[in-house]
Design a protein around this motif. Structure first.
Motif, PDB file in Angstrom:
ATOM      1  N   GLY A 224       2.096 -14.107   5.183  1.00  0.00           N
ATOM      2  CA  GLY A 224       2.053 -12.667   4.906  1.00  0.00           C
ATOM      3  C   GLY A 224       0.675 -12.074   5.118  1.00  0.00           C
ATOM      4  O   GLY A 224      -0.018 -12.427   6.063  1.00  0.00           O
ATOM      5  N   SER A 225       0.262 -11.206   4.203  1.00  0.00           N
ATOM      6  CA  SER A 225      -1.042 -10.574   4.387  1.00  0.00           C
ATOM      7  C   SER A 225      -1.620 -10.156   3.036  1.00  0.00           C
ATOM      8  O   SER A 225      -0.911 -10.152   2.030  1.00  0.00           O
ATOM      9  CB  SER A 225      -0.907  -9.343   5.288  1.00  0.00           C
ATOM     10  OG  SER A 225      -0.059  -8.395   4.675  1.00  0.00           O
ATOM     11  N   GLU A 226      -2.905  -9.854   3.035  1.00  0.00           N
ATOM     12  CA  GLU A 226      -3.513  -9.276   1.834  1.00  0.00           C
ATOM     13  C   GLU A 226      -4.185  -7.971   2.218  1.00  0.00           C
ATOM     14  O   GLU A 226      -4.803  -7.852   3.272  1.00  0.00           O
ATOM     15  CB  GLU A 226      -4.504 -10.261   1.190  1.00  0.00           C
ATOM     16  CG  GLU A 226      -5.546 -10.809   2.127  1.00  0.00           C
ATOM     17  CD  GLU A 226      -6.432 -11.869   1.481  1.00  0.00           C
ATOM     18  OE1 GLU A 226      -5.908 -12.916   1.067  1.00  0.00           O
ATOM     19  OE2 GLU A 226      -7.657 -11.627   1.406  1.00  0.00           O
ATOM     20  N   ILE A 227      -4.027  -6.984   1.344  1.00  0.00           N
ATOM     21  CA  ILE A 227      -4.603  -5.670   1.606  1.00  0.00           C
ATOM     22  C   ILE A 227      -5.586  -5.353   0.486  1.00  0.00           C
ATOM     23  O   ILE A 227      -5.225  -5.358  -0.686  1.00  0.00           O
ATOM     24  CB  ILE A 227      -3.498  -4.591   1.679  1.00  0.00           C
ATOM     25  CG1 ILE A 227      -2.500  -4.939   2.803  1.00  0.00           C
ATOM     26  CG2 ILE A 227      -4.105  -3.204   1.922  1.00  0.00           C
ATOM     27  CD1 ILE A 227      -1.336  -3.974   2.950  1.00  0.00           C
ATOM     28  N   HIS A 228      -6.825  -5.141   0.880  1.00  0.00           N
ATOM     29  CA  HIS A 228      -7.878  -4.806  -0.090  1.00  0.00           C
ATOM     30  C   HIS A 228      -8.128  -3.314   0.001  1.00  0.00           C
ATOM     31  O   HIS A 228      -8.590  -2.820   1.031  1.00  0.00           O
ATOM     32  CB  HIS A 228      -9.162  -5.560   0.241  1.00  0.00           C
ATOM     33  CG  HIS A 228      -8.986  -7.044   0.232  1.00  0.00           C
ATOM     34  ND1 HIS A 228      -9.432  -7.839  -0.794  1.00  0.00           N
ATOM     35  CD2 HIS A 228      -8.373  -7.875   1.111  1.00  0.00           C
ATOM     36  CE1 HIS A 228      -9.117  -9.098  -0.546  1.00  0.00           C
ATOM     37  NE2 HIS A 228      -8.485  -9.163   0.603  1.00  0.00           N
ATOM     38  N   ALA A 229      -7.782  -2.589  -1.050  1.00  0.00           N
ATOM     39  CA  ALA A 229      -7.935  -1.132  -1.013  1.00  0.00           C
ATOM     40  C   ALA A 229      -8.323  -0.600  -2.380  1.00  0.00           C
ATOM     41  O   ALA A 229      -7.721  -0.962  -3.388  1.00  0.00           O
ATOM     42  CB  ALA A 229      -6.633  -0.473  -0.552  1.00  0.00           C
ATOM     43  N   LYS A 230      -9.344   0.236  -2.409  1.00  0.00           N
ATOM     44  CA  LYS A 230      -9.788   0.898  -3.635  1.00  0.00           C
ATOM     45  C   LYS A 230      -9.876  -0.069  -4.818  1.00  0.00           C
ATOM     46  O   LYS A 230      -9.339   0.207  -5.895  1.00  0.00           O
ATOM     47  CB  LYS A 230      -8.839   2.058  -3.973  1.00  0.00           C
ATOM     48  CG  LYS A 230      -8.772   3.106  -2.847  1.00  0.00           C
ATOM     49  CD  LYS A 230      -8.631   4.510  -3.410  1.00  0.00           C
ATOM     50  CE  LYS A 230      -8.924   5.562  -2.370  1.00  0.00           C
ATOM     51  NZ  LYS A 230      -7.907   5.652  -1.315  1.00  0.00           N
TER      52      LYS A 230
END
Ligand SMILES: Nc1ncnc2c1ncn2[C@@H]1O[C@H](COP(=O)(O)OP(=O)(O)OP(=O)(O)O)[C@@H](O)[C@H]1O
Ligand SMILES: [Mg+2]
Length: 310
Positions: A224-230
């Protein structure tokens, strides 16, 4: 609400050698290497990052506007784009060159020997972001080096938010270039291997990159993936493919999903999953533009995959 997709448009020729390269490359004769592989199986595919991302975004119902330079042999690809109603007013023909093309020979152990001819792609800087009208967001994908640098600058100058997607173009850039791209970009996306290169070169950690952009998205293949946001990290699961035929182009399919979520103001949980499902659908077919679906079926499969609706 067009998405300006700056990147390569290329032909891919894929050949399969029904043996192992290592049985034919003699280690003590490497100084006079001369090998010929008989390849009874051969496919010719439409590829290139801008071509692939545009195709995937079109499948989702988005409004892609590819920007690229191609060669005098573009006609067949152009017909394909017309068939899919993908506008090519910013696909510029450079008469003296061939369209970029990759010649990929694979053996039975999945080793690859690739020759890539950039051809007209090296002129991508001749296109300018300002030539395109009604652009809401953009993406800078692998392309000629000068083109990538210029298009990122032009997006930033025009205040058009864009994704920086260096992918296989990463080795062309040094720490200074990469830091500048990150500062100009609104979002950055790389796979986990590429992330190691970015952090090695720039010395920036995930949280430091995240502070400079709206989001840093790292894809991890079947994980899958990882999303780094705020200040938050979203762990996005992969969707389950019916079969894993060919992983080439999963990254591009994923990017189309990100762009679709972004233009439609979706939250990261949803956007990330749309991108995941695009990658899983892509891996079920050979080539990068041979998968298709109806939008209703996509929405249904999204529900089945993640237990939620779009
Ligand atoms: N085996 C898999 N099963 C399910 N989903 C997958 C699989 N491989 C890739 N994907 C989906 O596609 C996304 C992008 O894949 P990946 O991280 O392999 O990109 P990449 O290495 O840039 O690929 P590319 O070969 O196109 O450059 C993943 O985050 C995932 O959602
Ligand atoms: Mg990739």
């Amino acid at each position: 609400m067009s998405v300006l997709i700056c990147g390569s448009v290329a032909y891919d020729t894929i050949m399969v050698f029904k043996d192992r390269f290592k049985n034919h490359i003699l280690p003590d004769k490497l100084h006079v290497l001369s090998v010929s592989f008989l390849v009874p199986e051969m496919r010719k595919e439409f590829g290139g990052c801008a071509g692939n991302i545009a195709y995937n975004l079109k499948l989702l119902g988005g409004d892609p506007l590819p920007m690229a330079t191609v060669g005098r042999d573009f006609r067949r690809y152009g017909n394909w784009m017309d068939q899919w109603d993908i506008p090519r007013r910013h696909v510029t023909i450079v008469d003296d060159e061939f369209t970029a093309q990759a010649f990929i020979t694979t053996d039975l152990a999945d080793n690859q020997i690739t020759a890539f001819h950039p051809g007209a792609m090296s002129y991508s800087h001749l296109n300018e972001v300002s030539e395109a009208e009604d652009v809401t967001i953009g993406i800078v994908s692998p392309d000629g080096r000068d083109g990538m640098i210029k298009h990122a600058e032009q997006f930033a100058d025009a205040d058009i938010p864009f994704i920086f997607d260096p992918s296989q173009g990463l080795p062309m850039f040094d720490a200074g270039d990469l830091t500048r791209f990150i500062d100009q970009a609104t979002w950055v996306t790389v796979n986990d291997y590429e992330w190691e290169l970015v952090t090695d070169h720039t010395g920036l950690s995930k949280s430091q990159v995240q502070e400079r952009v709206e989001a840093l998205i790292i894809t991890k293949g079947a994980k899958g993936s990882e999303i780094h946001a705020k200040g938050k990290v979203y762990e996005i699961p992969a969707a389950k493919p019916a079969q894993t035929a060919d992983p080439t182009g999963c990254g591009d399919a994923h990017r189309a999903g990100l762009l679709y979520g972004l233009i439609n103001d979706m939250d990261w949980e949803t956007t990330g999953r749309i991108a995941s499902l695009m990658g899983a659908i892509k891996i079920e077919s050979y080539g990068t533009q041979n998968h298709t679906f109806e939008r209703d079926d996509f929405d249904l499969r999204f529900e089945e995959s993640f237990g939620r609706t779009i």
